[in-house]
Design an enzyme around this catalytic site. Structure first.
Site, PDB file in Angstrom:
ATOM      1  N   THR A  82       0.839  -1.199   0.000  1.00 43.21           N
ATOM      2  CA  THR A  82       0.000   0.000   0.000  1.00 43.21           C
ATOM      3  C   THR A  82       0.880   1.256   0.000  1.00 43.21           C
ATOM      4  O   THR A  82       0.621   2.216  -0.741  1.00 43.21           O
ATOM      5  CB  THR A  82      -0.919  -0.012   1.242  1.00 43.21           C
ATOM      6  OG1 THR A  82      -1.713  -1.206   1.193  1.00 43.21           O
ATOM      7  CG2 THR A  82      -1.814   1.207   1.290  1.00 43.21           C
ATOM      8  N   GLN A 126       1.154  -9.297  -6.004  1.00 41.78           N
ATOM      9  CA  GLN A 126       0.719 -10.702  -6.070  1.00 41.78           C
ATOM     10  C   GLN A 126       1.555 -11.529  -7.036  1.00 41.78           C
ATOM     11  O   GLN A 126       1.360 -12.746  -7.115  1.00 41.78           O
ATOM     12  CB  GLN A 126      -0.767 -10.788  -6.471  1.00 41.78           C
ATOM     13  CG  GLN A 126      -1.727 -10.325  -5.411  1.00 41.78           C
ATOM     14  CD  GLN A 126      -1.738 -11.199  -4.157  1.00 41.78           C
ATOM     15  OE1 GLN A 126      -1.150 -12.287  -4.105  1.00 41.78           O
ATOM     16  NE2 GLN A 126      -2.407 -10.711  -3.125  1.00 41.78           N
ATOM     17  N   HIS A 182       5.080  -9.745   2.878  1.00 36.73           N
ATOM     18  CA  HIS A 182       4.246 -10.763   3.535  1.00 36.73           C
ATOM     19  C   HIS A 182       3.475 -11.632   2.550  1.00 36.73           C
ATOM     20  O   HIS A 182       2.832 -12.601   2.947  1.00 36.73           O
ATOM     21  CB  HIS A 182       3.297 -10.114   4.556  1.00 36.73           C
ATOM     22  CG  HIS A 182       2.145  -9.349   3.986  1.00 36.73           C
ATOM     23  ND1 HIS A 182       0.877  -9.865   3.946  1.00 36.73           N
ATOM     24  CD2 HIS A 182       2.067  -8.124   3.432  1.00 36.73           C
ATOM     25  CE1 HIS A 182       0.058  -8.974   3.408  1.00 36.73           C
ATOM     26  NE2 HIS A 182       0.755  -7.905   3.083  1.00 36.73           N
ATOM     27  N   CYS A 222     -19.079  -8.517   3.507  1.00 39.21           N
ATOM     28  CA  CYS A 222     -20.211  -7.859   4.151  1.00 39.21           C
ATOM     29  C   CYS A 222     -19.906  -6.374   4.364  1.00 39.21           C
ATOM     30  O   CYS A 222     -18.886  -6.028   4.957  1.00 39.21           O
ATOM     31  CB  CYS A 222     -20.450  -8.540   5.496  1.00 39.21           C
ATOM     32  SG  CYS A 222     -21.989  -8.044   6.232  1.00 39.21           S
TER      33      CYS A 222
HETATM   34  N1  PLP Z   1      -1.601  -4.746  -4.292  1.00 44.56           N
HETATM   35  C1  PLP Z   1      -2.132  -5.962  -4.423  1.00 44.56           C
HETATM   36  C2  PLP Z   1      -2.361  -6.524  -5.789  1.00 44.56           C
HETATM   37  C3  PLP Z   1      -2.480  -6.705  -3.297  1.00 44.56           C
HETATM   38  O1  PLP Z   1      -3.027  -7.912  -3.430  1.00 44.56           O
HETATM   39  C4  PLP Z   1      -2.253  -6.143  -2.017  1.00 44.56           C
HETATM   40  C5  PLP Z   1      -2.648  -6.868  -0.790  1.00 44.56           C
HETATM   41  O2  PLP Z   1      -3.478  -7.745  -0.806  1.00 44.56           O
HETATM   42  C6  PLP Z   1      -1.684  -4.866  -1.933  1.00 44.56           C
HETATM   43  C7  PLP Z   1      -1.373  -4.194  -3.096  1.00 44.56           C
HETATM   44  C8  PLP Z   1      -1.416  -4.221  -0.625  1.00 44.56           C
HETATM   45  O3  PLP Z   1      -0.300  -4.800  -0.023  1.00 44.56           O
HETATM   46  P1  PLP Z   1      -0.018  -4.608   1.551  1.00 44.56           P
HETATM   47  O4  PLP Z   1      -0.964  -5.489   2.268  1.00 44.56           O
HETATM   48  O5  PLP Z   1       1.389  -5.046   1.729  1.00 44.56           O
HETATM   49  O6  PLP Z   1      -0.208  -3.180   1.849  1.00 44.56           O
END
Ligand code: PLP
Length: 380
Positions: A73, A180, A202, A325
């Site tokens: 993020t 991903q 992670h 939800c």
């Molecule tokens: N981008 C994608 C495609 C994701 O699947 C995710 C998390 O699921 C993120 C960004 C965000 O990553 P983070 O949880 O490390 O902030």
């Protein structure tokens, strides 16, 4: 009860043993600030720079183009916010309707603030980007094209290199959310011709709270915050050395494991095949597209995904529901909506996401339990 079966690896993964082992000395012994000039500081500094080189190898770029972040993020925000703040005059951003919320909600907020003009290119029912629309959307006003490499719900791989070609021809920059994709397919800055790549530890067996971002040499971004000027001045704050060391260990392990990823793909394919053979009225989202090998997005028609997830959980199997939800009512995921899936399919979408630790026995048991759970759910 049998051991837990964890098939929610697109949500997060367990920290690999070798990752934890690499990190531990950096909490208790080598805990210096990497910017201190004493020996303990130099030890940390060397570890951070070695980690940077490992990340550069994973992402096929130069070590000087890698910065460490806290998560996907944050990496996405550094690029999008940083670029827009830097270029207030050139404001058009092109992206897609199936991006992760860390991209999509940020872009929508910037559009609401009238800081950008936003063009979201749609996908078809299989999650395939409308390339004609993409080509038409990218023009001389476009500052940035932001596209994910692998879609988090379906695993569909987007034609990023082709999109980068279109973007660069128009003078736009290219951001690839590869959160991903890393560890599941090769992610090469050079091959994708990406100006920015975001990854998150992670998702590939490093701890939560650490990620990396590549910024192509020579491209300037406005930092989100100011301070000690760490990480090329893009991410001030003392580096999380143990986590950075863990991220590097995870990157090395992922690279080594990648040639064997077909084993994971074969397990995923078997899971899909056998569930489809044993459970009536099911379909696999994105099945006709190139996909990462670990993700099965299965629609159990005329069911409620959250009920299936709870029933599988009661049997010790962790998966996730596409529908969620919101304020009391269950809504299909925005990805399924963007793919134009009918409600009777979209409400029953369950995501099974495997890892390199998933075993054949776990897949057998998941197929057995899921078939039973679906029979009960449909009779009830
Ligand atoms: N981008 C994608 C495609 C994701 O699947 C995710 C998390 O699921 C993120 C960004 C965000 O990553 P983070 O949880 O490390 O902030």
């Amino acid at each position: 009860m049998a051991d837990l079966i964890y098939l929610d690896n697109n949500a997060t993964t367990r920290v690999a043993d070798e990752v934890l082992a690499a990190m531990t000395p950096f909490y208790r012994e080598h805990y210096g600030n990497p910017h201190a000039i004493h020996s303990l500081g130099r030890r940390s500094h060397d570890a951070v720079e070695a980690a940077r080189a490992d990340l550069a190898t994973l992402l096929d770029c130069d070590a000087g183009e890698v910065i460490f972040t806290s998560c996907g993020t944050e990496g996405n925000a550094i690029v999008i916010r940083g670029l827009i703040d830097r270029h207030p005059d050139r404001r058009k951003v092109v992206s897609t309707t199936v991006e992760h919320p860390s991209v999509l909600t940020l872009l929508r907020a910037l559009e609401r603030e009238q800081l950008i003009e936003l063009d979201l290119v749609p996908v078809d029912r299989e999650g395939l980007i409308d390339m004609e629309r993409m080509s038409a959307a990218i023009d001389d006003d476009t500052l940035l094209v932001s596209v994910m490499l692998a879609q988090n719900e379906t695993g569909v791989l987007h034609p990023v290199a082709r999109i980068a070609e279109l973007a660069h021809a128009a003078g736009a920059l290219v951001h690839v959310d590869a959160v991903q994709a890393a560890g599941k397919v090769p992610v090469s800055q050079r091959d994708l011709d990406a100006d920015f790549i975001t990854i998150s530890g992670h998702k590939f067996h490093a701890p939560k709270g650490i990620g990396a971002l590549t910024i192509r040499r020579g491209i300037a971004l406005q930092p989100l915050w100011y301070g000690g000027g760490q990480e090329l001045g893009m991410r001030s704050g003392t580096e999380a050395v143990p986590s950075i060391v863990g991220l590097a260990a995870a990157a090395r392990a992922a690279r080594e494991a990648l040639p064997n990823y077909d084993r994971v793909r074969a397990l995923r394919d078997r899971l899909e095949r056998e569930i489809r053979a044993r459970v009536a009225d099911t379909s696999v989202n994105g099945a006709t597209q190139p996909r990462i090998g670990n993700t099965a997005s299965i629609a159990f028609h005329d069911t409620q995904a959250d009920e299936i997830v709870r029933a599988l959980d009661a049997e010790g199997i962790c998966v996730s529901a596409g529908a969620a939800c919101h304020s009391g009512s269950v809504e299909p995921s925005s990805t399924m909506k963007a793919m134009g899936k009918p409600l009777r399919e979209a409400m029953g979408v369950v995501r099974f996401s495997l890892s390199r630790y998933t075993t054949s026995e776990e897949i057998d048991r998941t197929v057995d339990v899921a078939s039973g759970v679906l029979q009960t759910a449909r009779i009830a």
